[in-house]
Design a protein around this motif. Structure first.
Motif, PDB file in Angstrom:
ATOM      1  N   HIS A 466      13.316 -91.619   5.573  1.00 25.09           N
ATOM      2  CA  HIS A 466      13.363 -91.973   6.990  1.00 25.09           C
ATOM      3  C   HIS A 466      12.038 -92.430   7.597  1.00 25.09           C
ATOM      4  N   SER A 467      10.908 -92.063   7.018  1.00 22.98           N
ATOM      5  CA  SER A 467       9.656 -92.244   7.762  1.00 22.98           C
ATOM      6  C   SER A 467       9.041 -93.634   7.651  1.00 22.98           C
ATOM      7  N   LYS A 468       9.354 -94.364   6.547  1.00 24.17           N
ATOM      8  CA  LYS A 468       8.715 -95.662   6.283  1.00 24.17           C
ATOM      9  C   LYS A 468       7.200 -95.517   6.250  1.00 24.17           C
ATOM     10  N   ALA A 469       6.754 -94.389   5.667  1.00 25.20           N
ATOM     11  CA  ALA A 469       5.334 -94.056   5.657  1.00 25.20           C
ATOM     12  C   ALA A 469       4.599 -94.810   4.562  1.00 25.20           C
ATOM     13  N   GLY A 470       3.326 -95.118   4.817  1.00 24.76           N
ATOM     14  CA  GLY A 470       2.470 -95.690   3.784  1.00 24.76           C
ATOM     15  C   GLY A 470       1.661 -94.604   3.095  1.00 24.76           C
ATOM     16  N   ARG A 471       1.575 -93.457   3.764  1.00 24.31           N
ATOM     17  CA  ARG A 471       0.846 -92.352   3.166  1.00 24.31           C
ATOM     18  C   ARG A 471       1.535 -91.049   3.529  1.00 24.31           C
ATOM     19  N   ALA A 472       1.593 -90.115   2.593  1.00 28.44           N
ATOM     20  CA  ALA A 472       2.165 -88.791   2.810  1.00 28.44           C
ATOM     21  C   ALA A 472       1.383 -87.798   1.981  1.00 28.44           C
ATOM     22  N   GLY A 473       1.446 -86.563   2.363  1.00 27.40           N
ATOM     23  CA  GLY A 473       0.751 -85.536   1.607  1.00 27.40           C
ATOM     24  C   GLY A 473       1.213 -84.143   1.978  1.00 27.40           C
ATOM     25  N   PHE A 474       0.978 -83.215   1.071  1.00 27.59           N
ATOM     26  CA  PHE A 474       1.276 -81.804   1.371  1.00 27.59           C
ATOM     27  C   PHE A 474       0.108 -80.968   0.862  1.00 27.59           C
ATOM     28  N   TYR A 475      -0.241 -79.940   1.650  1.00 28.44           N
ATOM     29  CA  TYR A 475      -1.439 -79.155   1.409  1.00 28.44           C
ATOM     30  C   TYR A 475      -1.127 -77.677   1.656  1.00 28.44           C
ATOM     31  N   ILE A 476      -1.661 -76.855   0.770  1.00 28.54           N
ATOM     32  CA  ILE A 476      -1.498 -75.407   0.957  1.00 28.54           C
ATOM     33  C   ILE A 476      -2.864 -74.764   0.815  1.00 28.54           C
ATOM     34  N   ASN A 477      -3.173 -73.875   1.752  1.00 26.47           N
ATOM     35  CA  ASN A 477      -4.452 -73.174   1.697  1.00 26.47           C
ATOM     36  C   ASN A 477      -4.260 -71.759   2.227  1.00 26.47           C
ATOM     37  N   GLY A 478      -5.205 -70.923   1.921  1.00 28.43           N
ATOM     38  CA  GLY A 478      -5.117 -69.525   2.345  1.00 28.43           C
ATOM     39  C   GLY A 478      -6.415 -69.044   2.934  1.00 28.43           C
ATOM     40  N   CYS A 479      -6.305 -68.057   3.829  1.00 26.47           N
ATOM     41  CA  CYS A 479      -7.478 -67.385   4.381  1.00 26.47           C
ATOM     42  C   CYS A 479      -7.270 -65.882   4.213  1.00 26.47           C
ATOM     43  N   ASP A 480      -8.014 -65.076   4.969  1.00 29.69           N
ATOM     44  CA  ASP A 480      -7.953 -63.632   4.746  1.00 29.69           C
ATOM     45  C   ASP A 480      -6.590 -63.035   5.057  1.00 29.69           C
ATOM     46  N   ASP A 481      -5.930 -63.539   6.092  1.00 26.96           N
ATOM     47  CA  ASP A 481      -4.707 -62.874   6.533  1.00 26.96           C
ATOM     48  C   ASP A 481      -3.486 -63.789   6.609  1.00 26.96           C
ATOM     49  N   ALA A 482      -3.571 -65.030   6.092  1.00 25.90           N
ATOM     50  CA  ALA A 482      -2.421 -65.932   6.217  1.00 25.90           C
ATOM     51  C   ALA A 482      -2.433 -66.999   5.129  1.00 25.90           C
ATOM     52  N   ILE A 483      -1.263 -67.587   4.913  1.00 29.29           N
ATOM     53  CA  ILE A 483      -1.089 -68.751   4.037  1.00 29.29           C
ATOM     54  C   ILE A 483      -0.480 -69.852   4.883  1.00 29.29           C
ATOM     55  N   GLU A 484      -1.036 -71.039   4.786  1.00 28.01           N
ATOM     56  CA  GLU A 484      -0.541 -72.146   5.605  1.00 28.01           C
ATOM     57  C   GLU A 484      -0.184 -73.338   4.726  1.00 28.01           C
ATOM     58  N   LEU A 485       1.011 -73.851   4.947  1.00 25.77           N
ATOM     59  CA  LEU A 485       1.506 -75.045   4.248  1.00 25.77           C
ATOM     60  C   LEU A 485       1.640 -76.157   5.285  1.00 25.77           C
ATOM     61  N   ALA A 486       1.070 -77.336   4.994  1.00 29.29           N
ATOM     62  CA  ALA A 486       1.164 -78.480   5.904  1.00 29.29           C
ATOM     63  C   ALA A 486       1.685 -79.691   5.140  1.00 29.29           C
ATOM     64  N   ILE A 487       2.664 -80.393   5.732  1.00 31.36           N
ATOM     65  CA  ILE A 487       3.224 -81.621   5.164  1.00 31.36           C
ATOM     66  C   ILE A 487       3.145 -82.685   6.250  1.00 31.36           C
ATOM     67  N   GLU A 488       2.548 -83.819   5.957  1.00 33.69           N
ATOM     68  CA  GLU A 488       2.359 -84.838   6.983  1.00 33.69           C
ATOM     69  C   GLU A 488       2.561 -86.236   6.422  1.00 33.69           C
ATOM     70  N   ASP A 489       2.834 -87.156   7.336  1.00 35.98           N
ATOM     71  CA  ASP A 489       2.973 -88.570   6.963  1.00 35.98           C
ATOM     72  C   ASP A 489       2.520 -89.422   8.137  1.00 35.98           C
ATOM     73  N   ASP A 490       2.326 -90.720   7.883  1.00 39.46           N
ATOM     74  CA  ASP A 490       1.928 -91.658   8.934  1.00 39.46           C
ATOM     75  C   ASP A 490       3.065 -92.611   9.268  1.00 39.46           C
ATOM     76  N   GLY A 491       4.288 -92.108   9.177  1.00 41.73           N
ATOM     77  CA  GLY A 491       5.468 -92.941   9.383  1.00 41.73           C
ATOM     78  C   GLY A 491       5.794 -93.183  10.846  1.00 41.73           C
ATOM     79  N   VAL A 492       7.069 -93.519  11.082  1.00 40.43           N
ATOM     80  CA  VAL A 492       7.506 -93.931  12.419  1.00 40.43           C
ATOM     81  C   VAL A 492       7.572 -92.756  13.403  1.00 40.43           C
ATOM     82  N   GLY A 493       7.691 -91.539  12.897  1.00 42.93           N
ATOM     83  CA  GLY A 493       7.765 -90.375  13.770  1.00 42.93           C
ATOM     84  C   GLY A 493       9.045 -90.332  14.599  1.00 42.93           C
ATOM     85  N   PHE A 494       9.104 -89.374  15.557  1.00 43.25           N
ATOM     86  CA  PHE A 494      10.276 -89.263  16.423  1.00 43.25           C
ATOM     87  C   PHE A 494       9.895 -88.477  17.674  1.00 43.25           C
TER      88      PHE A 494
END
Length: 555
Positions: A466-494
């Motif tokens: 759906h996004s028609k993105a030219g770039r996409a990525g997913f990243y996971i990182n951790g700190c002392d008290d949490a884990i964060e997962l981020a997925i992003e793209d540069d597509g058309v959005g909504f």
């Protein structure tokens, strides 16, 4: 029977002789005559002048003796124990009650010191009582105290003791009369009464309700308990100067509430000394105080109940919303399950099924041509089937890897994400795909690894479709008290203002709804940031438990 009584004197003759002496000149005889006349007058009053007075006197004396015996028996049998005591403090006599209380026979009490039956620690009090009656000689006053008396077996008991002075006929002090009563049970009853009273008062003061006594005619407050002072912020003296209307915040406006089987209650708003208004529930009952009818107000601060009621209503509303969401989620899960089954069935049919059908056809063809073509030809035909079988293996591997990659169980989520990134670059039409994992495998709880993979898998499928993105990525990182997962793209959005409510209602965004539900079920926070033409970013955050704790939290 011989009459042994003395002859009755002739009072008239004696009186005449006395008068003659009084008329004489001898002063000594005159004085003696006047004295004789006085004696005669007294004898005439008290003596048995008529002959029948002897019989009356005898009958009266017998009646007096009988009454005296009855009186003495009454004294001896009365529950009040009595001792007559000499000036030296020795027991002269004791009635039956005294003997029973001291557990010594009455005749054996005589001659024993009273102090022997008084507890050593109460001797001084007893001696002070004796001093009091001696110093108040002639007044008839008594001295009374509570003392501990001793029985013969040295068992003390509490007694009420009263001492009064005793005198003989000439008014001479001869000792004292000591009366005592066993008040052991009375003291126990008093103690129990005090405990009950204290318990009752403590119960009133420790209860969560204010008790206010009001005059029904004037409305003035007559008394309050301690909780009323605390509730309203006034002192007791301040409240005693108020009427019940002074406590009301709305001019006495009250709403009556009925509870089956309970006294009628009223709901109202009262105000504290600081002006703060709060809701109360008032129960009125009638009591009698010193013979006067009064109103007892039981006032309960229901501020907390009101807050609880609001919170409960909110919880009910949230529960209804949650139930609706649960129904929609259940329906979506069923739809997803059916869609997955349909997808797997289609993939098996289009790939593995077609390959297996071709294998079957070629094997049958080789078998049927074996008698005519010879072994070399059959071998050549079978050798050509090897790439087909390898293709079927690859198709099957792709299917079960899509269901659950074996890498996840064998090497963990970090390795699996890197593998998935390489596969996505090959399979998706997105020009540029990035991934990074700034966390070690051991820091990721086992129970959320499959959730991380499924969210990444679903998000990348959505981006590719759906996004028609030219770039996409997913990243996971951790700190002392949490884990964060981020997925992003540069597509058309909504437009999140339009799409997110549709997701909540279940009418749009099956993929987004699936990701959010997976995240929330695993205890994570799920957030979407997007705008038209500027791409989309999905963030999932798991809060790790403290050391030694269990479970994950999205808060």
């Amino acid at each position: 029977m011989e009459n042994t009584s003395e002859p009755i004197p002739d009072f008239d003759k004696l009186r005449e002789a006395a008068r003659k002496l009084a008329d004489g000149k001898d002063r000594a005889k005159v004085s003696r005559a006047v004295e004789l006349l006085g004696i005669l007058d007294e004898l005439q009053i008290h003596g048995p002048q008529p002959e029948n007075r002897n019989e009356q006197y005898r009958a009266a004396r017998e009646h007096l003796e009988a009454n005296t015996r009855w009186y003495l028996d009454l004294i001896r049998s009365t529950p009040m124990a009595r001792l007559t005591v000499t000036r030296k403090g020795l027991i002269r006599s004791a009635n039956r009650a005294a003997a029973e209380l001291l557990r010594v026979r009455a005749d054996r009490l005589r001659g024993r010191p009273v102090s022997a039956f008084i507890h050593m620690e109460d001797h001084l009090v007893y001696f002070n009582m004796i001093k009091e009656i001696i110093y108040q000689e002639g007044t008839g006053k008594k001295s009374s105290r509570e003392l501990r008396l001793m029985r013969v077996e040295t068992v003390p008991f509490q007694a009420f003791v009263e001492v009064s002075a005793a005198y003989n006929g000439g008014g001479r002090f001869t000792g004292w009369d000591l009366s005592f009563l066993d008040i052991t049970w009375i003291k126990r009853a008093e103690s129990a009464l005090r405990r009950d009273k204290n318990r009752y008062l403590n119960l009133l003061d420790s209860s969560g309700e204010a008790l206010i006594t009001v005059d029904p005619e004037t409305g003035f407050i007559l008394d309050t308990n301690a909780h009323a002072w605390l509730m309203y912020g006034y002192s007791r003296q301040e409240m005693l100067g108020f009427t019940r209307r002074h406590l009301s915040a709305n001019s006495g406006c009250e709403t009556q509430v009925s509870h089956p089987g309970l006294p009628a209650t009223r709901l109202a708003y009262h105000k504290r000394k600081n002006g703060r208004v709060f809701p109360v529930e008032i129960t009125e009952t009638f009591r009698f105080l010193n013979g006067k009818k009064v109103v007892l107000l039981t006032v309960c601060d229901i501020s907390r109940l009101s807050r609880y009621e609001k919170a409960l209503n909110t919880a009910y509303a949230e529960l209804e919303t949650s139930e609706a969401q649960l129904k929609r989620t259940s329906a979506r899960l069923l739809n997803i399950q059916e869609a997955e089954r349909k997808k797997i069935a289609r993939e098996l049919h289009d790939s593995v099924g077609q390959v297996l059908a071709a294998l079957k056809f070629n094997i049958e063809n080789a078998i049927s041509s074996a008698p005519h073509e010879g072994p070399e030809k059959v071998f050549e035909m079978l050798e050509g089937l090897v790439p087909v079988v390898q293709g079927a293996i690859n198709e099957a591997r792709a299917i079960y890897t899509g269901l659950r990659p074996s890498l996840l169980d064998d090497f963990g989520i970090v390795t699996t994400l890197h593998w998935f990134c390489r596969e996505a670059r090959k399979n998706y039409t997105i020009p540029e795909i990035e991934c990074s994992a700034e966390i070690v495998e051991e820091d990721i709880p086992e129970e959320i690894k499959i959730t991380i993979f499924r969210i990444v898998q679903e998000a990348m499928n959505n981006i590719a479709k759906h996004s028609k993105a030219g770039r996409a990525g997913f990243y996971i990182n951790g700190c002392d008290d949490a884990i964060e997962l981020a997925i992003e793209d540069d597509g058309v959005g909504f437009d999140t203002g339009t799409v997110l409510p549709s997701i909540d209602s279940g009418h749009f965004g099956m993929g987004l709804a699936s990701m959010r539900e997976r995240a929330e079920l695993s205890g994570a926070q799920f957030a979407i940031e997007s705008s038209q033409g500027k791409g989309t970013r999905i963030t999932v955050r798991w809060k790790l438990p403290p050391p030694g704790g269990t479970g994950l939290s999205g808060n």
